[in-house]
Design an enzyme around this catalytic site. Structure first.
Site, mmCIF file in Angstrom:
data_model
loop_
_atom_site.group_PDB
_atom_site.id
_atom_site.type_symbol
_atom_site.label_atom_id
_atom_site.label_comp_id
_atom_site.label_asym_id
_atom_site.label_seq_id
_atom_site.Cartn_x
_atom_site.Cartn_y
_atom_site.Cartn_z
ATOM 1 N N ASP A 2 93.249 30.679 67.791
ATOM 2 C CA ASP A 2 93.283 31.500 66.587
ATOM 3 C C ASP A 2 92.384 32.723 66.777
ATOM 4 O O ASP A 2 91.336 32.647 67.426
ATOM 5 C CB ASP A 2 92.820 30.690 65.377
ATOM 6 N N GLU A 17 102.436 21.442 59.714
ATOM 7 C CA GLU A 17 101.380 20.962 58.818
ATOM 8 C C GLU A 17 100.922 22.169 58.016
ATOM 9 O O GLU A 17 100.226 23.040 58.546
ATOM 10 C CB GLU A 17 100.212 20.370 59.616
ATOM 11 N N CYS A 23 93.025 22.206 54.069
ATOM 12 C CA CYS A 23 94.372 21.988 53.524
ATOM 13 C C CYS A 23 94.384 20.853 52.515
ATOM 14 O O CYS A 23 95.151 20.870 51.570
ATOM 15 C CB CYS A 23 95.353 21.710 54.653
ATOM 16 N N GLY A 30 99.241 25.623 59.681
ATOM 17 C CA GLY A 30 98.919 26.927 59.095
ATOM 18 C C GLY A 30 99.530 27.047 57.715
ATOM 19 O O GLY A 30 99.806 26.036 57.054
HETATM 20 P P1 NAD Z 1 98.426 31.277 59.125
HETATM 21 O O1 NAD Z 1 99.750 30.655 58.910
HETATM 22 O O2 NAD Z 1 98.240 32.682 58.729
HETATM 23 O O3 NAD Z 1 98.001 31.189 60.667
HETATM 24 C C1 NAD Z 1 97.970 29.971 61.367
HETATM 25 C C2 NAD Z 1 98.128 30.269 62.845
HETATM 26 O O4 NAD Z 1 99.431 30.750 63.077
HETATM 27 C C3 NAD Z 1 97.177 31.361 63.343
HETATM 28 O O5 NAD Z 1 96.627 30.992 64.577
HETATM 29 C C4 NAD Z 1 98.075 32.573 63.497
HETATM 30 O O6 NAD Z 1 97.642 33.439 64.518
HETATM 31 C C5 NAD Z 1 99.394 31.941 63.856
HETATM 32 N N1 NAD Z 1 100.550 32.758 63.496
HETATM 33 C C6 NAD Z 1 100.643 33.732 62.568
HETATM 34 N N2 NAD Z 1 101.884 34.241 62.544
HETATM 35 C C7 NAD Z 1 102.601 33.569 63.476
HETATM 36 C C8 NAD Z 1 103.957 33.630 63.912
HETATM 37 N N3 NAD Z 1 104.825 34.488 63.392
HETATM 38 N N4 NAD Z 1 104.351 32.772 64.878
HETATM 39 C C9 NAD Z 1 103.493 31.871 65.401
HETATM 40 N N5 NAD Z 1 102.197 31.786 65.037
HETATM 41 C C10 NAD Z 1 101.759 32.617 64.072
HETATM 42 O O7 NAD Z 1 97.402 30.313 58.391
HETATM 43 P P2 NAD Z 1 95.884 30.613 58.044
HETATM 44 O O8 NAD Z 1 95.826 31.390 56.796
HETATM 45 O O9 NAD Z 1 95.175 31.098 59.221
HETATM 46 O O10 NAD Z 1 95.394 29.101 57.741
HETATM 47 C C11 NAD Z 1 95.263 28.600 56.473
HETATM 48 C C12 NAD Z 1 96.501 27.843 56.032
HETATM 49 O O11 NAD Z 1 96.694 26.718 56.881
HETATM 50 C C13 NAD Z 1 96.362 27.288 54.631
HETATM 51 O O12 NAD Z 1 97.564 27.452 53.951
HETATM 52 C C14 NAD Z 1 96.083 25.814 54.873
HETATM 53 O O13 NAD Z 1 96.422 24.970 53.792
HETATM 54 C C15 NAD Z 1 96.898 25.550 56.087
HETATM 55 N N6 NAD Z 1 96.405 24.364 56.803
HETATM 56 C C16 NAD Z 1 97.170 23.242 56.802
HETATM 57 C C17 NAD Z 1 96.703 22.076 57.413
HETATM 58 C C18 NAD Z 1 97.509 20.797 57.412
HETATM 59 O O14 NAD Z 1 97.203 19.914 58.201
HETATM 60 N N7 NAD Z 1 98.511 20.651 56.546
HETATM 61 C C19 NAD Z 1 95.460 22.101 58.038
HETATM 62 C C20 NAD Z 1 94.712 23.267 58.028
HETATM 63 C C21 NAD Z 1 95.193 24.402 57.402
#
Ligand code: NAD
Length: 527
Positions: A193, A264, A298, A242
């Site tokens: 990340d 997730e 999350c 994410g």
């Molecule tokens: P995000 O979706 O913006 O980013 C997550 C990851 O995806 C980052 O490393 C980002 O660089 C990557 N990414 C972004 N665009 C992408 C694409 N088009 N293709 C592939 N990868 C891409 O999430 P965030 O805001 O960084 O994280 C917070 C979110 O994650 C919250 O909604 C939280 O609830 C969720 N989360 C869920 C869990 C779970 O286990 N359910 C755990 C932790 C966080």
């Protein structure tokens, strides 16, 4: 290249030589890839250190190296792979101070919550190293034709697994989902990340020290839409953690390639306080579950659904537990809640609270940033009188903000808990655990904690954890958390050659024999 002032909180042990030993694990060509990405440290809003960023070509090359390394790795016994993971476990526990420093420096959480990542990752590593083989064992299945045929179901590694995970649990999520993939015989490509690359690289170096062959785990770095997308394009299975929004984008891309994905995603998790609850425990559990990791979790609690008979008493207890939370920042254990991870988080949390207040919500505690503590510090916040038209009502805030709702009975509590499109985690506080367990069945969340706010179910690593609806598809932990990284393969053996009518005999006699078998098996009750 970073010019100008840099973050003053860089851990002293992270000398330039140590930094170089971490950066070396980023998969980029000697030409330097796509420059560097540099995160902003939450404690002083200044740059940390640059990490080389890759290009889609670098990701393709990294995946090819991983692919070449996968077969020899899968050729080792499960026990040999488990030894590497157990050595990693021991090094992690021994050297944890370094990674706690990195997590704190890169994303700002309180040290206790950083330590919880070590605890969870160690637990996952030990569990799958010791027990994962049982989840993957070959099994005999009832063959198509008894006696003359036999069949087994095998578990074959997917090949190269992609792991994309966010900054909020960079160690636990980044490596916890990797361990079972490796143990199942896969190689992996992880995207670090943008906010927390050093934490992942530290773990990468530690796994190398534990004995993981050089190319089995590749780490790529760069922005999500380019490098994350390239990961999806080059792997055989994706484990994504994410936001719901990105999850949809990633799922579409994986769908076009017809590769499987576990997703997730976000949550808007409810906690029910029944009339018979121990209110002090419920208040403490709510505060912990709402404000841990500054609410950037999350599974953290954003909605508290309280029985009307105990609403006032519970609110008083929750406000006391909230004011006891020490907000602060800096490397060390001296406070309970750290700052938010960065400006985007601060903007989002502030906007949710501002919108709620403008539409009539009451701020019972907090409700404001604390620039006197740090650039992204936000006071733990309790809201009341939240209505449907407010963003905070059913939209994920992902910050230290919790809203109180009043209900008159269990049925109304369940209906309130089930509102919205998420379905990740929930909590129930009640002295009557039998009733609480019955209620859990009717709550549309895939983890329910009774007399705990958030952590108990995810810490139960022998059971699967994941979401429904907007909280995603797929599971981590338990049997599903490792089987998802394999394909089931059926191997059927005939002792008498091809199954079908024997040559030179009428087909009708074969059909009659088949019909007799169908009736006999049905009569004997055989499955
Ligand atoms: P995000 O979706 O913006 O980013 C997550 C990851 O995806 C980052 O490393 C980002 O660089 C990557 N990414 C972004 N665009 C992408 C694409 N088009 N293709 C592939 N990868 C891409 O999430 P965030 O805001 O960084 O994280 C917070 C979110 O994650 C919250 O909604 C939280 O609830 C969720 N989360 C869920 C869990 C779970 O286990 N359910 C755990 C932790 C966080």
């Amino acid at each position: 290249m970073v010019t100008g002032p840099v973050s003053a909180h860089r851990p002293a042990w992270l000398t330039d030589a140590r930094l170089a030993s971490l950066r070396r694990w980023v998969a980029v060509p000697a030409s330097g890839g796509a420059g560097t990405t540099t995160a902003i440290a939450p404690y002083d809003a200044l740059p940390t250190v640059g990490v080389p960023a890759g290009t889609p070509d670098d990701v393709e090359a990294a995946a090819a190296r991983a692919r070449a390394a996968q077969e020899p790795w899968a050729g080792l016994s499960y026990g040999a792979r488990a030894q590497v993971v157990l050595r990693f476990h021991d090094l992690l526990v021994e050297r944890q101070d370094e990674v706690l420093d990195l997590i704190q420096w890169e994303m700002g959480k309180a040290r206790f919550h950083a330590w919880q990542e070590v605890l969870l990752l160690g637990t996952v590593a030990r569990h799958y190293a010791r027990h994962g083989q049982t989840y993957l064992e070959d099994r005999s299945v009832r063959p198509a034709i008894p006696v003359v045929t036999r069949a087994r179901e095998l578990r074959i590694p997917k090949g190269v697994v992609g792991i994309v995970s966010p900054w909020n649990y960079p160690l636990f999520l980044g490596v916890g989902d990797l361990i079972p993939a490796l143990l199942a015989g896969n190689a992996a490509v992880s995207k670090a990340d943008e906010q927390t690359p050093l934490t992942l690289l530290w773990a990468r170096a530690l796994l190398a020290e534990a004995g993981l062959p050089e190319n089995v785990w590749q780490v790529v770095s760069g922005d999500g839409p380019t490098i994350g997308a390239a990961v999806v394009d080059n792997v055989d299975y994706l484990c994504f953690t994410g936001s719901t929004e990105t999850g949809r984008v990633v799922a579409e891309r994986a769908g076009r390639r017809l590769i499987g994905a576990s997703l997730e995603l976000g949550g808007k998790n409810p906690l029910i306080v029944r009339a018979d609850a121990d209110l002090d425990l419920a208040a403490r559990g709510t505060a912990d579950a709402a404000f841990a990791n500054s609410g950037q979790m999350c599974i953290h609690i954003e909605r508290v659904i309280v029985h009307v008979d105990v609403y006032d008493a519970f609110t008083a207890a929750l406000l006391a537990a909230t004011s006891a939370q020490r907000l602060g920042q800096g490397l060390g254990f001296g406070y309970d809640v750290g700052p938010l991870a960065g400006q985007a988080q601060l903007d989002r949390v502030s906007a949710h609270v501002r919108d709620a207040v403008a539409k009539g919500a009451t701020v019972l505690a907090g409700g404001r940033a604390r620039p006197d503590i740090g650039p992204y510090a936000y006071q733990p916040t309790v809201l009341a009188d939240v209505t449907d038209d407010m963003d905070v009502c059913l939209g994920e805030t992902f910050g230290p903000v919790v809203a109180l709702h009043r209900v008159t009975d269990d049925a109304a509590a369940i209906a309130a808990a089930n509102r919205g499109r998420h379905g990740l985690s929930a909590g129930i506080f009640s002295r009557d655990t039998a009733t609480a367990q019955a209620m859990a069945r009717r709550i549309r969340a895939r983890a329910v904690n009774i007399n705990d706010g958030a952590g108990l179910a995810i810490g139960t690593v022998e059971a699967p954890m994941g979401g429904r609806g907007d909280s995603g598809l797929g599971r981590r932990h338990g049997a599903e958390g490792i089987r998802k990284y394999t394909d089931a393969q059926t191997v059927a053996v005939s002792r008498l050659g091809p199954v079908g009518p024997p040559p030179h005999r009428p087909v009708e006699s074969f059909v009659a024999l088949g019909n007799r078998q169908l009736r006999l098996l049905r009569r004997l009750g055989i499955r």
